[in-house]
Design a protein around this motif. Sequence first.
Motif, mmCIF file in Angstrom:
data_model
loop_
_atom_site.group_PDB
_atom_site.id
_atom_site.type_symbol
_atom_site.label_atom_id
_atom_site.label_comp_id
_atom_site.label_asym_id
_atom_site.label_seq_id
_atom_site.Cartn_x
_atom_site.Cartn_y
_atom_site.Cartn_z
ATOM 1 N N ASN A 70 -3.934 4.274 3.006
ATOM 2 C CA ASN A 70 -2.494 4.038 3.140
ATOM 3 C C ASN A 70 -1.960 2.955 2.216
ATOM 4 N N ARG A 71 -2.843 2.333 1.415
ATOM 5 C CA ARG A 71 -2.377 1.331 0.450
ATOM 6 C C ARG A 71 -1.629 2.002 -0.673
ATOM 7 N N PRO A 72 -0.537 1.358 -1.146
ATOM 8 C CA PRO A 72 0.213 1.940 -2.282
ATOM 9 C C PRO A 72 -0.531 1.877 -3.581
#
Length: 182
Positions: A180-182
């Motif tokens: 879920n990290r950009p």
Amino acid sequence: MSNPYEDVKGKDFASIAKGFDFNSPHLGKVDFPDQFVTDYVAEILHGPDRLETEIGYSVARFASGPVICDPAMLLGPRHIYSINRILDESLYAEEGSIILPPGHYVFAECYEDRGKVYLTINLDHGSGDYGKIFFWRKAHDALVTGDNTDPPAFAADTLGAYFAGLKTEAEAQAELVRLNRP
């Protein structure tokens, strides 16, 4: 119609895995791959011990986003037959609608925050994914409509690989954060 697999135990799956007949308009007869049968029977014989450990979580990478799935429960032959028939004949979709992704057959279930997720096996010999394991969110609507817009998410090449790749809840949570990290 009565369930022809009503009295078949999971440990005896090999005796019915070839020519497994769903007797349904969209499903028909299928052959489960030998490796799947071996892995399935081994896991059934292993029993519920896996659920008594901390390892059992997986991350389903759906198009709408990844989710953590709790330990999957293999369905017995009678439940494999009945759940696939029920999904093939949804009361909520228009008559003749296809609910299950073509070639996919449910054989296990688990849960994530939004609800039930099924493990499916692709049994379409011509798809290039024959024998591979996928996650699919339980749906009642026809494919690509309503609650059935997420395509199946790849889980593993084999059922044995799926079980070998299970994680602790903390490991699954860490993977979810990474994804879920950009």
